[in-house]
Design a protein around this motif. Structure first.
Motif, PDB file in Angstrom:
ATOM      1  N   LEU A  16      24.764 -90.213  73.249  1.00 43.43           N
ATOM      2  CA  LEU A  16      25.382 -91.085  74.248  1.00 43.43           C
ATOM      3  C   LEU A  16      26.744 -90.535  74.666  1.00 43.43           C
TER       4      LEU A  16
ATOM      5  N   LEU B 265      27.751 -88.856  78.322  1.00 41.68           N
ATOM      6  CA  LEU B 265      28.815 -89.464  79.123  1.00 41.68           C
ATOM      7  C   LEU B 265      29.926 -88.456  79.403  1.00 41.68           C
TER       8      LEU B 265
ATOM      9  N   VAL C  33      19.713 -98.427  74.722  1.00 36.61           N
ATOM     10  CA  VAL C  33      20.499 -98.380  75.962  1.00 36.61           C
ATOM     11  C   VAL C  33      19.708 -98.957  77.126  1.00 36.61           C
TER      12      VAL C  33
ATOM     13  N   THR D 132      29.646 -99.392  73.628  1.00 35.98           N
ATOM     14  CA  THR D 132      28.194 -99.547  73.577  1.00 35.98           C
ATOM     15  C   THR D 132      27.742 -99.614  72.117  1.00 35.98           C
TER      16      THR D 132
ATOM     17  N   TRP E 127      21.371 -95.656  81.709  1.00 34.95           N
ATOM     18  CA  TRP E 127      21.195 -94.392  80.991  1.00 34.95           C
ATOM     19  C   TRP E 127      20.636 -93.315  81.922  1.00 34.95           C
TER      20      TRP E 127
ATOM     21  N   LEU F   3      28.326 -98.644  78.497  1.00 31.02           N
ATOM     22  CA  LEU F   3      27.425 -97.855  79.341  1.00 31.02           C
ATOM     23  C   LEU F   3      27.027 -98.588  80.616  1.00 31.02           C
TER      24      LEU F   3
ATOM     25  N   ALA G 222      23.463 -92.131  84.078  1.00 40.72           N
ATOM     26  CA  ALA G 222      24.396 -91.275  83.334  1.00 40.72           C
ATOM     27  C   ALA G 222      23.792 -89.887  83.119  1.00 40.72           C
TER      28      ALA G 222
END
Lengths: 325, 325
Positions: free
Chosen positions: A8, A12, A311, A37, A316, A46, A319
């Motif tokens: 994650l 990001l 997520v 998150t 997601w 997120l 991202a």
């Protein structure tokens, strides 16, 4: 979809770098979003990333701007956030407040012209990790009717109060609305009533029906007249000290929510010989025999670090797409 | 019985002098008690006088003790209230915080070993009259069940936030309970239901019946889990910074409520060039189109100065008897 914390945060970081955050800034911003998150607050982690990305692309957030000190006396400073990334501005402001508290016992940074700080609790955890007590708050766009009125003219102005504690910091992160719109939507989606009345329906009756409150746009301030009053006075202080906008000057569209005003106060308990904050906090937490603020955060953190983080698919996907652009 | 402000303050001054307050202290204490009564908060003004008198007579309050600074660094100080008169200790602590804010922009005095400060709002008005922003709070005896528990293990820990404004200061003075026991008794005496749910009945159901809450001793924290969390974290900060007692260390009998811990933070907006707090506050108050914190106080003040103050017969009799002793 379940991802690891490392996946994650890494995704990001690449996404934020692709959006224009500089190499010394993207990792910190990614960490703040990933931490929220991981800590069980995806709504302010997120799931806010797509809005941040969109605001950067539209120029509402300047990914390269850094907050700067523009005025001050002693332990009180005013910073201009220059419409930079809200989470980074808030982090930098709290770091400055912590440094000021180390020097003066207490210090305050008022930050204007900034953007949504995402999870306010982040800056409480940041201070507590550094051994500091913190009080910080932000104003927001008008999203809450004041007590005695039906239309949204005050912000839900989250207030964060944090105390360092070796066995788990005590961190309160509370908006002035009893339930956020995100929370209302979650209850509705699960087909549940709210545990307590959360607002008025279109006929002005208190209700625990989340859909009725979404329809009326009349969520309740916490404590009715009390939370309404607290939201008002925190807004005035933030706007005045920051030299920035008050809630009534902020547009009602979340995609246009910019130019916020925030206050960061840090206190260094180590300034006072014998300020045994750890023992005091342990004893109070034990005495209460009920949940203390921050307890659920740590439980969520442990669980998500062990089992991975579920997520939101849409956020997601955005991202990851952004990261590989 | 209706009395003038001058008669109320004069009688209280003689009564406090008779109780042992020194000549330079009795007038200030009388003024604080008279002002609260004049401002429409007799429950924390004249009506508390009999308890103060009784605690002085029993030695629980030392009428001659003055709070002293015992530790500090920079703009953060710890004071020992030496079990003196709570209202005077709080006034002196706020004066010191205001002076500190003039020098450093922001300052904090943590006061331990003190007594009930009576009306917390007094110290907000005091700061605002001096042109300062203030945040202050006190812990109390355990009088409120935390969210998720049935017995009173947290205090209602009033929080005061004040902003100076030429057209009327904005002063929030809110306990963490939705209704005080005094308010519950007033509703019951008038045969009224509460305007919103104020606690649980003996069967654990939310109720707006004041008598049912008095019977269960389960009033609600504002915002349910939120006010409960805020009371907890404010208690920890006050006790740790003051080096004093936390709520769980304070006896449950109001006549024995002593050794409290309090925090006084003042901010001097004039430290920041261009901090146009007056204009910001005016604009926010106008934008809200609903009651702002402090508005009712000023209305009560005006009315009582014009028409005299209706005083509680029993408290007034005790004060007069004490004054002529």
């Amino acid at each position: 979809m379940i991802v690891s914390y490392a996946e994650l945060a890494g995704t990001l970081e690449r996404a934020l770098a692709a959006l224009g955050l500089e190499p010394d800034r993207a990792p910190r911003c990614a960490q703040l979003i990933a931490d929220s998150t991981r800590d069980g607050v995806p709504s302010h982690g997120l799931n806010l990333f797509p809005r941040v990305a969109s605001m950067i692309r539209r120029g509402a957030i300047d990914p390269r701007a850094r907050a700067i000190r523009v005025a001050g006396r002693g332990a009180l400073e005013r910073w201009d956030g220059r419409r930079g990334v809200g989470a980074l501005n808030a982090f930098d402001a709290m770091q400055a407040a912590i440094a000021g508290a180390r020097a003066s016992g207490i210090a305050c940074v008022a930050l204007g012209n900034t953007n949504h700080w995402m999870r306010g609790g982040s800056y409480g955890w940041q201070a507590a990790d550094a051994g500091a007590i913190a009080l910080c708050w932000t104003n927001t766009l008008p999203n809450l009717p004041p007590w005695g009125a039906a239309s949204p003219r005050i912000g839900n102005n989250p207030l964060v109060v944090a105390v360092p504690r070796a066995r788990g910091h005590v961190v309160l992160d509370m908006a002035m609305s009893q339930f956020s719109y995100g929370a209302l939507a979650s209850y509705r989606a699960r087909g549940e009533r709210l545990p307590v009345a959360g607002g008025f329906d279109r006929d002005g009756r208190l209700t625990d029906d989340p859909a009725a409150i979404e329809a009326s746009r009349r969520p309740l301030p916490i404590g009715f007249w009390k939370g309404s009053g607290l939201a008002i006075v925190l807004d005035i202080i933030a706007a005045a000290l920051a030299g920035g906008r008050a809630t009534h000057e902020i547009g009602a569209d979340p995609e246009q929510e910019t130019g916020l005003s925030q206050v960061f106060i840090a206190i260094d308990p180590a300034s006072l010989e014998g300020a045994a904050i750890d023992g005091v906090a342990d004893a109070v937490v034990a005495s209460v025999q009920a949940r203390y603020p921050g307890e659920r955060t740590l439980a969520a953190r442990r669980q998500h670090l062990q089992q991975g983080i579920e997520v939101d698919d849409e956020a997601w996907t955005i991202a990851r797409r952004c990261a590989s652009a």
